[in-house]
Design an enzyme around this catalytic site. Structure first.
Site, PDB file in Angstrom:
ATOM      1  CG  HIS A   1      -6.099  -1.647   4.357  1.00 37.27           C
ATOM      2  ND1 HIS A   1      -5.277  -1.774   3.084  1.00 37.27           N
ATOM      3  CD2 HIS A   1      -5.076  -0.992   5.253  1.00 37.27           C
ATOM      4  CE1 HIS A   1      -3.800  -1.390   3.681  1.00 37.27           C
ATOM      5  NE2 HIS A   1      -3.733  -1.142   4.794  1.00 37.27           N
TER       6      HIS A   1
ATOM      7  N   GLY B   1      10.938  -4.791   2.063  1.00 42.44           N
ATOM      8  CA  GLY B   1      10.378  -4.627   0.927  1.00 42.44           C
ATOM      9  C   GLY B   1      10.900  -5.482  -0.241  1.00 42.44           C
TER      10      GLY B   1
ATOM     11  CB  THR C   1      -0.875   0.078   1.256  1.00 44.49           C
ATOM     12  OG1 THR C   1      -1.178  -1.246   1.614  1.00 44.49           O
ATOM     13  CG2 THR C   1      -2.017   0.704   1.117  1.00 44.49           C
TER      14      THR C   1
HETATM   15  P1  PAP Z   1       0.026  -0.864   5.242  1.00 46.01           P
HETATM   16  O1  PAP Z   1      -1.057  -2.130   4.818  1.00 46.01           O
HETATM   17  O2  PAP Z   1       0.346  -0.865   6.700  1.00 46.01           O
HETATM   18  O3  PAP Z   1      -0.292   0.308   4.518  1.00 46.01           O
HETATM   19  P2  PAP Z   1       1.832  -1.644   3.297  1.00 46.01           P
HETATM   20  O4  PAP Z   1       2.632  -0.650   2.816  1.00 46.01           O
HETATM   21  O5  PAP Z   1       1.036  -2.442   2.459  1.00 46.01           O
HETATM   22  O6  PAP Z   1       1.164  -1.600   4.810  1.00 46.01           O
HETATM   23  O7  PAP Z   1       2.895  -2.963   3.513  1.00 46.01           O
HETATM   24  C1  PAP Z   1       4.203  -2.767   3.996  1.00 46.01           C
HETATM   25  C2  PAP Z   1       5.284  -3.611   3.252  1.00 46.01           C
HETATM   26  O8  PAP Z   1       5.468  -2.858   2.070  1.00 46.01           O
HETATM   27  C3  PAP Z   1       6.617  -3.950   4.016  1.00 46.01           C
HETATM   28  O9  PAP Z   1       6.946  -5.026   3.536  1.00 46.01           O
HETATM   29  P3  PAP Z   1       7.943  -5.871   4.406  1.00 46.01           P
HETATM   30  O10 PAP Z   1       7.260  -5.939   5.870  1.00 46.01           O
HETATM   31  O11 PAP Z   1       7.941  -7.280   3.703  1.00 46.01           O
HETATM   32  O12 PAP Z   1       9.139  -5.247   4.160  1.00 46.01           O
HETATM   33  C4  PAP Z   1       7.247  -2.622   3.554  1.00 46.01           C
HETATM   34  O13 PAP Z   1       8.807  -2.825   3.593  1.00 46.01           O
HETATM   35  C5  PAP Z   1       7.125  -2.649   2.050  1.00 46.01           C
HETATM   36  N1  PAP Z   1       7.209  -1.399   1.243  1.00 46.01           N
HETATM   37  C6  PAP Z   1       7.079  -0.147   1.838  1.00 46.01           C
HETATM   38  N2  PAP Z   1       7.571   0.886   0.981  1.00 46.01           N
HETATM   39  C7  PAP Z   1       7.899   0.097  -0.186  1.00 46.01           C
HETATM   40  C8  PAP Z   1       8.522   0.413  -1.330  1.00 46.01           C
HETATM   41  N3  PAP Z   1       8.755   1.622  -1.627  1.00 46.01           N
HETATM   42  N4  PAP Z   1       8.827  -0.409  -2.424  1.00 46.01           N
HETATM   43  C9  PAP Z   1       8.743  -1.883  -2.073  1.00 46.01           C
HETATM   44  N5  PAP Z   1       8.254  -2.222  -0.783  1.00 46.01           N
HETATM   45  C10 PAP Z   1       7.628  -1.334   0.138  1.00 46.01           C
END
Ligand code: PAP
Length: 341
Positions: free
Chosen positions: A132, A303, A70
């Protein structure tokens, strides 16, 4: 807690306390509504969205099951939609100063904060708004044929979404513990260690924020098959593999395809670079800022695809894959074979 269901003045009120309750997934009490589990505090917002939100034909919703990409999608869509006013290489670009969640807000969270207000009314068009909510719980005025609004959905391998959700919940639980120690605002779920096994059982049963994941994904997949001009279905893993191509797809779908001049100038690549996890991790607001329940840095962990293999046994992976596969049966969509990091 009582809220109108929003299906007209005569509608039965939704009494949150009468809905099934789950108290083991920290830090919020969850309630089951419309077949999905949500933080109890969001229910008035979810209901208010259906009555109060006034869609515009140019609106774009960014939808996702939690922890599926997201934050990244918010950054990419915001940078793409507003590139005329904010060129991605500009040093004062909002994403170099603000968290993506402050640039694109969650619909139901905003209405939960004040169910009587429409915080989005003041935004200029085209509005980019996140949610969501599963497809069946989106406001009918938004999904109605002829409404013109568009939805971009991002899904993620269930195992990585689970690991990300579990670790994020642990961080929030730790914040809850600190808050309780400081005698701050009381937290609904008493802080305690949130073990992997307990989290896994809850996730498998769909008793997690936004859960269950399979029906969430299939609701958008089916909508994207039925109304491809209205619903774009993206996959986190494919975005990691070819972010520039996915940003092009996003821009075209949102009605602001990159021109030949922009392509020649590498603007799509600039958007991808601006929104890369490494770039966002380095933004001061993301390093040191915080929100009500969690630090901004918690949104940027690894990520990557396949981190599940550092946390889950092969048996756990097979079980979760099987549950989601069953839920997606007959939809025509299946997650690709598992990668490991
Ligand atoms: P949310 O539902 O609370 O908004 P969301 O952003 O959907 O969270 O998910 C977070 C995941 O996206 C994290 O994954 P991980 O725990 O497996 O590392 C986060 O690291 C990843 N994420 C956030 N920003 C980016 C980005 N710019 N590029 C790739 N992945 C990202």
């Amino acid at each position: 807690m009582v809220a109108s269901t929003g299906d007209g003045d005569m509608a039965e009120p939704l009494v949150a306390s009468s809905l099934p309750l789950e108290t083991r997934f920290p830090p919020f009490h969850l309630r089951q509504h419309g077949g999905f589990w949500f933080p109890e505090t969001l229910l008035p917002g979810i209901v208010a969205v259906r009555t109060r939100f006034a869609p515009r034909p140019s609106d774009v919703f960014l939808a996702s099951f939690p922890k599926s990409g997201t934050t990244w999608l918010k950054a990419l869509a915001f940078a793409t939609a507003h590139r005329a006013d904010h060129p991605p290489h500009a040093p004062d670009h909002p994403l170099r100063h603000r968290n993506p969640h402050d640039c694109v807000e969650f619909l139901e969270v905003s209405y939960a904060l004040d169910p009587t207000a429409d915080a989005f009314a003041a935004l200029p068009s085209p509005r980019v708004i996140a949610t969501h909510l599963p497809y069946p719980l989106l406001p009918e005025r938004f999904t109605a044929e002829g409404a013109g609004c568009k939805v971009v959905y991002v899904c993620r391998d269930p195992k990585d979404a689970f690991v990300s959700a579990w670790l994020f919940a642990r961080k929030m639980a730790a914040a809850a513990a600190a808050g309780a120690a400081n005698d701050d605002e009381p937290w609904p779920v008493p802080p305690k260690p949130f073990g992997m096994e307990e989290a896994f059982e809850l996730f498998c049963d769909g008793q997690c924020p936004g859960g269950p994941q399979g029906p969430h994904v299939s609701s958008y997949w089916e909508a994207s098959r039925r109304w491809p001009e209205k619903v774009l279905f993206l996959q986190y893993e494919e975005m990691l593999q070819d972010p520039v191509d996915n940003v092009r797809k996003l821009a075209e779908f949102m009605g602001c395809a990159f021109s030949m001049e922009e392509e020649a100038a590498g603007v799509a690549r600039d958007v991808v670079d601006l929104c890369s996890i490494d770039a966002l991790k380095n933004v001061e607001a993301n390093k040191r800022g915080s929100r009500k329940y969690v630090k901004n840095e918690a949104f940027f962990r690894k990520g990557v695809a396949g981190d599940w293999s550092n946390h889950m046994t092969p048996a756990m992976a097979a079980r979760l894959d099987g549950i989601v596969e069953d839920a997606l049966q007959g939809s025509g969509f299946a997650f690709a074979a598992a990668e490991s990091a």
